[in-house]
Design a protein around this motif. Sequence first.
Motif, PDB file in Angstrom:
ATOM      1  N   PHE A 125       0.826  -1.200   0.000  1.00 57.10           N
ATOM      2  CA  PHE A 125       0.000   0.000   0.000  1.00 57.10           C
ATOM      3  C   PHE A 125       0.864   1.257   0.000  1.00 57.10           C
ATOM      4  CE2 PHE A 125      -2.307  -3.393   2.175  1.00 57.10           C
ATOM      5  CZ  PHE A 125      -3.417  -3.473   1.356  1.00 57.10           C
ATOM      6  N   GLU A 126       0.257   2.388  -0.283  1.00 57.46           N
ATOM      7  CA  GLU A 126       0.973   3.663  -0.318  1.00 57.46           C
ATOM      8  C   GLU A 126       1.622   3.996   1.025  1.00 57.46           C
ATOM      9  OE1 GLU A 126      -1.059   6.985  -2.051  1.00 57.46           O
ATOM     10  OE2 GLU A 126      -1.859   5.748  -3.667  1.00 57.46           O
ATOM     11  N   ASN A 127       1.090   3.468   2.117  1.00 59.08           N
ATOM     12  CA  ASN A 127       1.667   3.732   3.439  1.00 59.08           C
ATOM     13  C   ASN A 127       2.924   2.904   3.710  1.00 59.08           C
ATOM     14  OD1 ASN A 127       0.643   1.173   3.974  1.00 59.08           O
ATOM     15  ND2 ASN A 127      -0.908   1.878   5.422  1.00 59.08           N
ATOM     16  N   GLY A 128       3.322   2.065   2.743  1.00 56.91           N
ATOM     17  CA  GLY A 128       4.552   1.297   2.870  1.00 56.91           C
ATOM     18  C   GLY A 128       4.398  -0.091   3.454  1.00 56.91           C
ATOM     19  N   TYR A 129       3.206  -0.438   3.924  1.00 54.86           N
ATOM     20  CA  TYR A 129       2.983  -1.777   4.480  1.00 54.86           C
ATOM     21  C   TYR A 129       2.642  -2.769   3.375  1.00 54.86           C
ATOM     22  CZ  TYR A 129       2.941   0.085   9.199  1.00 54.86           C
ATOM     23  OH  TYR A 129       3.299   0.678  10.375  1.00 54.86           O
ATOM     24  N   THR A 130       3.120  -4.002   3.556  1.00 50.66           N
ATOM     25  CA  THR A 130       2.800  -5.099   2.648  1.00 50.66           C
ATOM     26  C   THR A 130       2.069  -6.173   3.421  1.00 50.66           C
ATOM     27  OG1 THR A 130       4.729  -4.691   1.251  1.00 50.66           O
ATOM     28  CG2 THR A 130       3.767  -6.897   1.137  1.00 50.66           C
TER      29      THR A 130
ATOM     30  N   ALA B  50      -6.765 -18.878   4.731  1.00 50.94           N
ATOM     31  CA  ALA B  50      -5.441 -18.467   4.255  1.00 50.94           C
ATOM     32  C   ALA B  50      -4.612 -18.008   5.451  1.00 50.94           C
ATOM     33  CB  ALA B  50      -5.563 -17.326   3.252  1.00 50.94           C
ATOM     34  N   GLU B  51      -3.291 -17.922   5.243  1.00 50.23           N
ATOM     35  CA  GLU B  51      -2.425 -17.333   6.258  1.00 50.23           C
ATOM     36  C   GLU B  51      -2.007 -15.956   5.771  1.00 50.23           C
ATOM     37  OE1 GLU B  51       1.169 -19.810   6.666  1.00 50.23           O
ATOM     38  OE2 GLU B  51       2.279 -18.258   5.625  1.00 50.23           O
ATOM     39  N   ILE B  52      -1.788 -15.060   6.729  1.00 48.34           N
ATOM     40  CA  ILE B  52      -1.353 -13.716   6.378  1.00 48.34           C
ATOM     41  C   ILE B  52      -0.139 -13.320   7.202  1.00 48.34           C
ATOM     42  CG2 ILE B  52      -3.627 -12.933   5.621  1.00 48.34           C
ATOM     43  CD1 ILE B  52      -3.914 -11.515   8.309  1.00 48.34           C
ATOM     44  N   ALA B  53       0.647 -12.439   6.629  1.00 49.39           N
ATOM     45  CA  ALA B  53       1.765 -11.800   7.316  1.00 49.39           C
ATOM     46  C   ALA B  53       1.805 -10.356   6.820  1.00 49.39           C
ATOM     47  CB  ALA B  53       3.084 -12.510   7.003  1.00 49.39           C
ATOM     48  N   ILE B  54       2.308  -9.461   7.660  1.00 48.13           N
ATOM     49  CA  ILE B  54       2.337  -8.029   7.338  1.00 48.13           C
ATOM     50  C   ILE B  54       3.695  -7.481   7.746  1.00 48.13           C
ATOM     51  CG2 ILE B  54       1.244  -5.792   7.781  1.00 48.13           C
ATOM     52  CD1 ILE B  54      -1.191  -7.511   8.874  1.00 48.13           C
ATOM     53  N   TRP B  55       4.241  -6.572   6.920  1.00 47.72           N
ATOM     54  CA  TRP B  55       5.491  -5.905   7.302  1.00 47.72           C
ATOM     55  C   TRP B  55       5.548  -4.514   6.682  1.00 47.72           C
ATOM     56  CZ3 TRP B  55       5.104 -10.060   4.060  1.00 47.72           C
ATOM     57  CH2 TRP B  55       5.471  -9.879   2.730  1.00 47.72           C
ATOM     58  N   PRO B  56       6.271  -3.606   7.361  1.00 48.68           N
ATOM     59  CA  PRO B  56       6.480  -2.279   6.789  1.00 48.68           C
ATOM     60  C   PRO B  56       7.662  -2.312   5.827  1.00 48.68           C
ATOM     61  CG  PRO B  56       7.468  -2.364   8.946  1.00 48.68           C
ATOM     62  CD  PRO B  56       6.798  -3.704   8.715  1.00 48.68           C
ATOM     63  N   GLU B  57       7.713  -1.352   4.942  1.00 46.59           N
ATOM     64  CA  GLU B  57       8.822  -1.269   3.994  1.00 46.59           C
ATOM     65  C   GLU B  57      10.155  -1.273   4.743  1.00 46.59           C
ATOM     66  OE1 GLU B  57      10.298   1.596   0.324  1.00 46.59           O
ATOM     67  OE2 GLU B  57       8.536   2.117   1.483  1.00 46.59           O
TER      68      GLU B  57
ATOM     69  N   GLN C 115       1.951   5.495   8.143  1.00 44.95           N
ATOM     70  CA  GLN C 115       3.193   4.962   7.585  1.00 44.95           C
ATOM     71  C   GLN C 115       4.235   4.701   8.665  1.00 44.95           C
ATOM     72  OE1 GLN C 115       4.608   7.206   4.309  1.00 44.95           O
ATOM     73  NE2 GLN C 115       6.306   5.851   3.894  1.00 44.95           N
ATOM     74  N   GLY C 116       4.685   3.423   8.716  1.00 46.17           N
ATOM     75  CA  GLY C 116       5.806   3.045   9.558  1.00 46.17           C
ATOM     76  C   GLY C 116       5.619   3.186  11.058  1.00 46.17           C
ATOM     77  N   LYS C 117       4.394   3.247  11.542  1.00 45.54           N
ATOM     78  CA  LYS C 117       4.152   3.505  12.966  1.00 45.54           C
ATOM     79  C   LYS C 117       3.996   2.246  13.813  1.00 45.54           C
ATOM     80  CE  LYS C 117       3.754   8.011  12.546  1.00 45.54           C
ATOM     81  NZ  LYS C 117       4.699   8.943  13.042  1.00 45.54           N
ATOM     82  N   LEU C 118       3.709   1.107  13.213  1.00 49.84           N
ATOM     83  CA  LEU C 118       3.362  -0.079  13.992  1.00 49.84           C
ATOM     84  C   LEU C 118       4.419  -1.163  13.880  1.00 49.84           C
ATOM     85  CD1 LEU C 118      -0.398  -0.421  13.058  1.00 49.84           C
ATOM     86  CD2 LEU C 118       0.538   0.511  15.149  1.00 49.84           C
ATOM     87  N   ASN C 119       4.645  -1.884  14.996  1.00 48.85           N
ATOM     88  CA  ASN C 119       5.450  -3.096  14.955  1.00 48.85           C
ATOM     89  C   ASN C 119       4.689  -4.276  15.565  1.00 48.85           C
ATOM     90  OD1 ASN C 119       5.555  -2.484  17.634  1.00 48.85           O
ATOM     91  ND2 ASN C 119       7.769  -2.260  17.746  1.00 48.85           N
TER      92      ASN C 119
END
Length: 96
Positions: free
Chosen positions: A14-19, A47-54, A88-92
Amino acid sequence: MFKITSGKGFHMTFENGYTISVQFGSGNYCDNRHLAWDAPIEPSKTAEIAIWPEGGDLIEFPHGDSVRGWCTADEVAQIISQVQNWDQGKLNKFPE
């Protein structure tokens, strides 16, 4: 951006950098987990999901897992919407 991953799932960035990665093939935490690695992918209710920031590490889900398995289509759609709206980039960690 969209990307197909090994013919058994996809990534959306996404535009916020998260995948977000959505996977539903052999070895993934989903209905198709039992399939042989070289078997054709069958329809799956989960399904399984995973998320990460750029440029970052995987986002941690509640209970400390970096992958969330056995998600229904409705759950995946809801999580995609959430991730698309994060700052953008705020969550871990995934918000509870």
